[in-house]
Design a protein around this motif. Sequence first.
Motif, PDB file in Angstrom:
ATOM      1  N   GLN A   1       0.823  -1.339   0.018  1.00 58.06           N
ATOM      2  CA  GLN A   1       0.165   0.027   0.027  1.00 58.06           C
ATOM      3  C   GLN A   1       0.992   1.060  -0.195  1.00 58.06           C
ATOM      4  O   GLN A   1       1.439   1.359   1.050  1.00 58.06           O
ATOM      5  CB  GLN A   1      -0.875  -0.096   1.197  1.00 58.06           C
ATOM      6  CG  GLN A   1      -1.917   1.338   1.342  1.00 58.06           C
ATOM      7  CD  GLN A   1      -2.923   1.379   0.314  1.00 58.06           C
ATOM      8  OE1 GLN A   1      -3.798   0.354  -0.206  1.00 58.06           O
ATOM      9  NE2 GLN A   1      -2.633   2.502  -0.513  1.00 58.06           N
ATOM     10  N   ALA A   2       0.970   1.950  -1.297  1.00 62.81           N
ATOM     11  CA  ALA A   2       1.833   3.206  -1.103  1.00 62.81           C
ATOM     12  C   ALA A   2       0.897   4.450  -0.888  1.00 62.81           C
ATOM     13  O   ALA A   2      -0.584   4.420  -1.053  1.00 62.81           O
ATOM     14  CB  ALA A   2       2.239   3.380  -2.674  1.00 62.81           C
ATOM     15  N   SER A   3       1.523   5.398  -0.223  1.00 64.67           N
ATOM     16  CA  SER A   3       0.954   6.499   0.069  1.00 64.67           C
ATOM     17  C   SER A   3       1.598   7.568   0.207  1.00 64.67           C
ATOM     18  O   SER A   3       2.870   7.473   0.192  1.00 64.67           O
ATOM     19  CB  SER A   3       0.091   6.306   1.644  1.00 64.67           C
ATOM     20  OG  SER A   3       1.083   6.227   2.603  1.00 64.67           O
ATOM     21  N   GLY A   4       1.191   8.792   0.474  1.00 64.16           N
ATOM     22  CA  GLY A   4       2.223  10.102   0.493  1.00 64.16           C
ATOM     23  C   GLY A   4       2.079  11.037  -0.413  1.00 64.16           C
ATOM     24  O   GLY A   4       2.955  12.109  -0.545  1.00 64.16           O
ATOM     25  N   GLY A   5       1.731  10.796  -1.586  1.00 63.08           N
ATOM     26  CA  GLY A   5       1.540  11.516  -2.802  1.00 63.08           C
ATOM     27  C   GLY A   5       0.824  12.978  -2.669  1.00 63.08           C
ATOM     28  O   GLY A   5      -0.040  12.870  -1.592  1.00 63.08           O
ATOM     29  N   GLY A   6       0.423  13.633  -3.636  1.00 67.56           N
ATOM     30  CA  GLY A   6      -0.075  14.976  -3.490  1.00 67.56           C
ATOM     31  C   GLY A   6       0.604  15.905  -4.256  1.00 67.56           C
ATOM     32  O   GLY A   6       1.303  15.577  -5.260  1.00 67.56           O
ATOM     33  N   LEU A   7       0.060  17.108  -4.212  1.00 64.19           N
ATOM     34  CA  LEU A   7       0.364  18.261  -4.980  1.00 64.19           C
ATOM     35  C   LEU A   7       1.425  19.083  -4.281  1.00 64.19           C
ATOM     36  O   LEU A   7       1.214  19.546  -3.090  1.00 64.19           O
ATOM     37  CB  LEU A   7      -0.734  19.119  -5.173  1.00 64.19           C
ATOM     38  CG  LEU A   7      -0.611  20.468  -6.136  1.00 64.19           C
ATOM     39  CD1 LEU A   7      -0.007  20.274  -7.415  1.00 64.19           C
ATOM     40  CD2 LEU A   7      -2.112  21.167  -6.182  1.00 64.19           C
ATOM     41  N   VAL A   8       2.574  19.598  -4.865  1.00 65.18           N
ATOM     42  CA  VAL A   8       3.505  20.121  -4.204  1.00 65.18           C
ATOM     43  C   VAL A   8       3.994  21.207  -5.378  1.00 65.18           C
ATOM     44  O   VAL A   8       4.316  20.954  -6.457  1.00 65.18           O
ATOM     45  CB  VAL A   8       4.740  19.233  -3.458  1.00 65.18           C
ATOM     46  CG1 VAL A   8       5.216  18.580  -4.655  1.00 65.18           C
ATOM     47  CG2 VAL A   8       5.834  20.202  -2.744  1.00 65.18           C
ATOM     48  N   GLN A   9       4.711  22.231  -4.781  1.00 67.24           N
ATOM     49  CA  GLN A   9       5.142  23.337  -5.757  1.00 67.24           C
ATOM     50  C   GLN A   9       6.654  22.871  -6.183  1.00 67.24           C
ATOM     51  O   GLN A   9       7.413  21.905  -5.142  1.00 67.24           O
ATOM     52  CB  GLN A   9       5.347  24.680  -5.257  1.00 67.24           C
ATOM     53  CG  GLN A   9       4.003  25.397  -5.006  1.00 67.24           C
ATOM     54  CD  GLN A   9       4.161  26.627  -4.621  1.00 67.24           C
ATOM     55  OE1 GLN A   9       4.974  27.365  -3.738  1.00 67.24           O
ATOM     56  NE2 GLN A   9       3.116  27.522  -5.260  1.00 67.24           N
ATOM     57  N   ALA A  10       7.033  23.138  -7.214  1.00 65.85           N
ATOM     58  CA  ALA A  10       8.536  22.840  -7.556  1.00 65.85           C
ATOM     59  C   ALA A  10       9.431  23.345  -6.495  1.00 65.85           C
ATOM     60  O   ALA A  10       9.423  24.350  -5.950  1.00 65.85           O
ATOM     61  CB  ALA A  10       9.064  23.606  -9.040  1.00 65.85           C
ATOM     62  N   GLY A  11      10.666  22.549  -5.998  1.00 60.91           N
ATOM     63  CA  GLY A  11      11.513  22.724  -5.141  1.00 60.91           C
ATOM     64  C   GLY A  11      11.113  22.159  -3.932  1.00 60.91           C
ATOM     65  O   GLY A  11      11.876  22.178  -2.890  1.00 60.91           O
ATOM     66  N   GLY A  12       9.863  21.681  -3.711  1.00 65.01           N
ATOM     67  CA  GLY A  12       9.183  21.283  -2.321  1.00 65.01           C
ATOM     68  C   GLY A  12       9.935  19.751  -2.375  1.00 65.01           C
ATOM     69  O   GLY A  12      10.445  19.046  -3.055  1.00 65.01           O
ATOM     70  N   SER A  13       9.100  19.221  -1.309  1.00 66.01           N
ATOM     71  CA  SER A  13       9.413  17.889  -0.765  1.00 66.01           C
ATOM     72  C   SER A  13       8.119  17.037  -0.555  1.00 66.01           C
ATOM     73  O   SER A  13       7.247  17.473  -0.070  1.00 66.01           O
ATOM     74  CB  SER A  13      10.283  17.721   0.495  1.00 66.01           C
ATOM     75  OG  SER A  13      11.326  18.486   0.099  1.00 66.01           O
ATOM     76  N   LEU A  14       8.374  15.639  -0.780  1.00 68.41           N
ATOM     77  CA  LEU A  14       7.027  14.804  -0.197  1.00 68.41           C
ATOM     78  C   LEU A  14       7.922  13.397   0.147  1.00 68.41           C
ATOM     79  O   LEU A  14       9.084  13.038  -0.397  1.00 68.41           O
ATOM     80  CB  LEU A  14       6.403  14.502  -1.360  1.00 68.41           C
ATOM     81  CG  LEU A  14       5.308  15.362  -1.968  1.00 68.41           C
ATOM     82  CD1 LEU A  14       4.651  14.910  -3.095  1.00 68.41           C
ATOM     83  CD2 LEU A  14       4.350  15.535  -0.989  1.00 68.41           C
ATOM     84  N   ARG A  15       7.258  12.586   0.967  1.00 65.67           N
ATOM     85  CA  ARG A  15       7.661  11.236   1.512  1.00 65.67           C
ATOM     86  C   ARG A  15       6.843  10.460   1.344  1.00 65.67           C
ATOM     87  O   ARG A  15       5.753  10.419   1.762  1.00 65.67           O
ATOM     88  CB  ARG A  15       7.960  11.530   3.001  1.00 65.67           C
ATOM     89  CG  ARG A  15       8.928  10.273   3.286  1.00 65.67           C
ATOM     90  CD  ARG A  15       9.084  10.254   4.964  1.00 65.67           C
ATOM     91  NE  ARG A  15       9.830   9.131   5.421  1.00 65.67           N
ATOM     92  CZ  ARG A  15       9.942   8.646   6.533  1.00 65.67           C
ATOM     93  NH1 ARG A  15       8.926   8.965   7.419  1.00 65.67           N
ATOM     94  NH2 ARG A  15      10.796   7.931   6.966  1.00 65.67           N
ATOM     95  N   LEU A  16       7.142   9.446   0.216  1.00 63.88           N
ATOM     96  CA  LEU A  16       6.144   8.227   0.088  1.00 63.88           C
ATOM     97  C   LEU A  16       6.414   7.323   0.929  1.00 63.88           C
ATOM     98  O   LEU A  16       7.452   6.862   1.411  1.00 63.88           O
ATOM     99  CB  LEU A  16       6.407   7.983  -1.448  1.00 63.88           C
ATOM    100  CG  LEU A  16       6.046   8.944  -2.270  1.00 63.88           C
ATOM    101  CD1 LEU A  16       6.269   8.178  -4.015  1.00 63.88           C
ATOM    102  CD2 LEU A  16       4.862   9.879  -2.206  1.00 63.88           C
ATOM    103  N   SER A  17       5.305   6.473   1.214  1.00 67.11           N
ATOM    104  CA  SER A  17       5.504   5.299   2.165  1.00 67.11           C
ATOM    105  C   SER A  17       5.011   4.167   1.377  1.00 67.11           C
ATOM    106  O   SER A  17       3.906   4.137   0.599  1.00 67.11           O
ATOM    107  CB  SER A  17       4.775   5.599   3.479  1.00 67.11           C
ATOM    108  OG  SER A  17       5.432   6.613   4.174  1.00 67.11           O
ATOM    109  N   CYS A  18       5.442   3.118   1.680  1.00 66.93           N
ATOM    110  CA  CYS A  18       4.735   1.737   1.116  1.00 66.93           C
ATOM    111  C   CYS A  18       4.791   0.583   2.443  1.00 66.93           C
ATOM    112  O   CYS A  18       5.969   0.250   2.567  1.00 66.93           O
ATOM    113  CB  CYS A  18       5.672   1.222   0.023  1.00 66.93           C
ATOM    114  SG  CYS A  18       5.110  -0.335  -0.641  1.00 66.93           S
ATOM    115  N   ALA A  19       3.533   0.344   2.869  1.00 66.30           N
ATOM    116  CA  ALA A  19       3.395  -0.510   3.791  1.00 66.30           C
ATOM    117  C   ALA A  19       3.133  -1.998   3.314  1.00 66.30           C
ATOM    118  O   ALA A  19       2.454  -1.865   2.286  1.00 66.30           O
ATOM    119  CB  ALA A  19       2.398  -0.004   4.610  1.00 66.30           C
TER     120      ALA A  19
END
Length: 123
Positions: A4-22
Amino acid sequence: VQLQASGGGLVQAGGSLRLSCAASTHTFSTYALGWFRQVPEKELELVAAISWGGASTYYADSVKGRFTISRDNAKNTMFLQMNSLKPEDTAVYYCAAGEHYGLGYDKNEYHYWGRGTQVTVSS
């Protein structure tokens, strides 16, 4: 094995996201893992991979130095830390697990796949 992947979303260029996979398995530590991404009408692309123990990692040239793959075998979870995001990183991201110890470089080496999580980077 269910992923199960999660953590996606909308972010501005230069930003950060952390995806998780359980993962729903007690033998999580015996699987090689990877993150793939896909945009419409393009091939699935391997973004990063990690060996079963976490000692070996691989990154696509396009994300090297910006993304970090990691795993927590005690929590049956894999992560993809994405920094300095660019609009070209926009894609659906999938996590995958393969029944081998070393790195998997091809999608055919992975036997289990999670549903994708959308990452959108605005300019």
